[in-house]
Design a protein around this motif. Structure first.
Motif, mmCIF file in Angstrom:
data_model
loop_
_atom_site.group_PDB
_atom_site.id
_atom_site.type_symbol
_atom_site.label_atom_id
_atom_site.label_comp_id
_atom_site.label_asym_id
_atom_site.label_seq_id
_atom_site.Cartn_x
_atom_site.Cartn_y
_atom_site.Cartn_z
ATOM 1 N N ARG A 294 0.839 -1.209 0.000
ATOM 2 C CA ARG A 294 0.000 0.000 0.000
ATOM 3 C C ARG A 294 0.874 1.259 0.000
ATOM 4 O O ARG A 294 0.604 2.215 -0.741
ATOM 5 N N ARG A 295 1.908 1.233 0.810
ATOM 6 C CA ARG A 295 2.786 2.388 0.947
ATOM 7 C C ARG A 295 3.546 2.683 -0.343
ATOM 8 O O ARG A 295 3.822 3.846 -0.662
ATOM 9 N N ASN A 296 3.841 1.633 -1.085
ATOM 10 C CA ASN A 296 4.686 1.784 -2.264
ATOM 11 C C ASN A 296 3.931 1.949 -3.574
ATOM 12 O O ASN A 296 4.565 2.149 -4.624
ATOM 13 N N LEU A 297 2.622 1.866 -3.532
ATOM 14 C CA LEU A 297 1.871 1.994 -4.780
ATOM 15 C C LEU A 297 2.180 3.299 -5.498
ATOM 16 O O LEU A 297 2.273 3.339 -6.729
ATOM 17 N N GLY A 298 2.329 4.360 -4.735
ATOM 18 C CA GLY A 298 2.624 5.649 -5.349
ATOM 19 C C GLY A 298 4.016 5.726 -5.954
ATOM 20 O O GLY A 298 4.274 6.569 -6.825
ATOM 21 N N HIS A 299 4.911 4.840 -5.521
ATOM 22 C CA HIS A 299 6.280 4.819 -6.051
ATOM 23 C C HIS A 299 6.433 3.847 -7.207
ATOM 24 O O HIS A 299 7.036 4.182 -8.231
ATOM 25 N N TYR A 300 5.891 2.638 -7.043
ATOM 26 C CA TYR A 300 6.132 1.575 -8.011
ATOM 27 C C TYR A 300 4.926 1.256 -8.888
ATOM 28 O O TYR A 300 5.072 0.582 -9.910
ATOM 29 N N GLY A 301 3.749 1.693 -8.478
ATOM 30 C CA GLY A 301 2.549 1.325 -9.207
ATOM 31 C C GLY A 301 2.163 -0.122 -8.928
ATOM 32 O O GLY A 301 2.634 -0.754 -7.977
ATOM 33 N N PHE A 302 1.275 -0.655 -9.774
ATOM 34 C CA PHE A 302 0.783 -2.019 -9.621
ATOM 35 C C PHE A 302 1.649 -2.983 -10.430
ATOM 36 O O PHE A 302 2.132 -2.642 -11.501
ATOM 37 N N GLY A 303 1.809 -4.191 -9.919
ATOM 38 C CA GLY A 303 2.513 -5.193 -10.709
ATOM 39 C C GLY A 303 3.549 -5.970 -9.920
ATOM 40 O O GLY A 303 3.808 -5.718 -8.738
ATOM 41 N N ILE A 304 4.171 -6.913 -10.610
ATOM 42 C CA ILE A 304 5.092 -7.856 -9.990
ATOM 43 C C ILE A 304 6.372 -7.180 -9.520
ATOM 44 O O ILE A 304 6.910 -7.516 -8.455
ATOM 45 N N LYS A 305 6.879 -6.234 -10.276
ATOM 46 C CA LYS A 305 8.124 -5.585 -9.879
ATOM 47 C C LYS A 305 7.971 -4.835 -8.563
ATOM 48 O O LYS A 305 8.820 -4.926 -7.669
ATOM 49 N N GLY A 306 6.877 -4.091 -8.432
ATOM 50 C CA GLY A 306 6.621 -3.398 -7.177
ATOM 51 C C GLY A 306 6.410 -4.366 -6.025
ATOM 52 O O GLY A 306 6.845 -4.114 -4.891
ATOM 53 N N PHE A 307 5.736 -5.481 -6.301
ATOM 54 C CA PHE A 307 5.517 -6.514 -5.293
ATOM 55 C C PHE A 307 6.841 -7.097 -4.819
ATOM 56 O O PHE A 307 7.067 -7.284 -3.610
ATOM 57 N N THR A 308 7.747 -7.355 -5.753
ATOM 58 C CA THR A 308 9.054 -7.910 -5.400
ATOM 59 C C THR A 308 9.849 -6.939 -4.535
ATOM 60 O O THR A 308 10.459 -7.324 -3.529
#
Length: 233
Positions: free
Chosen positions: A52-66
């Motif tokens: 949730r905190r990183n959505l604004g930085h990485y957006g949605f998807g596998i890379k942000g999840f990793t």
């Protein structure tokens, strides 16, 4: 004769093909790697908070999840996480990016049938390269009149897409598994929103159904979509 619907938008992940299942499997692997530092429930909560905190930085998807998994691993181990664990988490993310596409029941038939009479769009959010890969592997790409990979799905995004690709949101329908991203903002834009539930839905996408909205519909699976579209007109 004038028609009520001219354009149908389809979500991709967990509407046309499996997606969340692979995230859950990777989360199990994540929990196993860090079981000596925190229990599974605590890890789940910490990882979800990081996402949730990183959505604004990485957006949605596998890379942000990793990246969120790596960040959580560093946090819960007080920066003592072994490099081997970080390496395993990176490998898990790479495996997700290479996972074969599995179409959901009735996906191909629904898109083919609707495409014979309406303008059909794929509207999905997430990482550009990964979504392009999944669409290419799905075998559905040639059926769509347009593809939009966006950073977020909002009322204004739907207004723009349905205006550029069609006759505006008033003659459009959005079909997807997420009430928060696919259904509610499409209705707010003036279109129809059709919920096709998936048994696995990421917590960030949870929302209450807009039961009182005249343009809200829910179907059990994509096999019922063509009849619904014909019914609306």
């Amino acid at each position: 004769m004038a028609r009520n619907l001219t354009t149908i938008g389809f979500d991709a992940d967990d509407t046309l093909w499996q997606n969340e299942r692979f995230f859950r499997l990777t989360q199990e692997r994540f929990a196993a790697l860090l079981k000596d530092y925190a229990d599974g429930d605590h890890l789940h909560d910490r990882l979800l908070a990081a996402e949730r905190r990183n959505l604004g930085h990485y957006g949605f998807g596998i890379k942000g999840f990793t990246l969120s998994m790596i960040e959580t691993a560093i946090e819960v181990t007080d920066q003592q996480v072994p490099a081997s664990v970080i390496s395993e988490l990176i490998a898990a993310g790479q495996e997700m990016l290479q996972h074969p596409i599995e179409l959901l029941p009735h996906a191909r038939e629904a898109v083919e049938e609707i495409a014979a009479s309406h303008r059909v769009l794929l509207i999905t959010k997430g990482d550009l390269l990964d979504q392009e890969r999944k669409l290419a592997q799905s075998g559905l790409g040639d059926l769509f009149d347009g593809v939009e990979i966006v950073s977020a799905k909002t009322r204004t995004v739907y207004e723009d897409i349905f205006t550029r690709h069609g006759n505006g949101a008033a003659e459009a329908m959005m079909v997807g598994n997420s009430l928060r991203s696919d259904v509610k903002p499409a209705i707010e834009a003036g279109g129809w929103g059709v919920h096709v539930p998936h048994h696995l839905t990421w917590e960030v996408e949870h929302d209450e159904p807009p039961e009182n909205a005249p343009r809200y519909r829910a179907i059990d699976d994509l096999g019922a979509l063509a009849s619904l579209v014909n019914e609306i007109g």
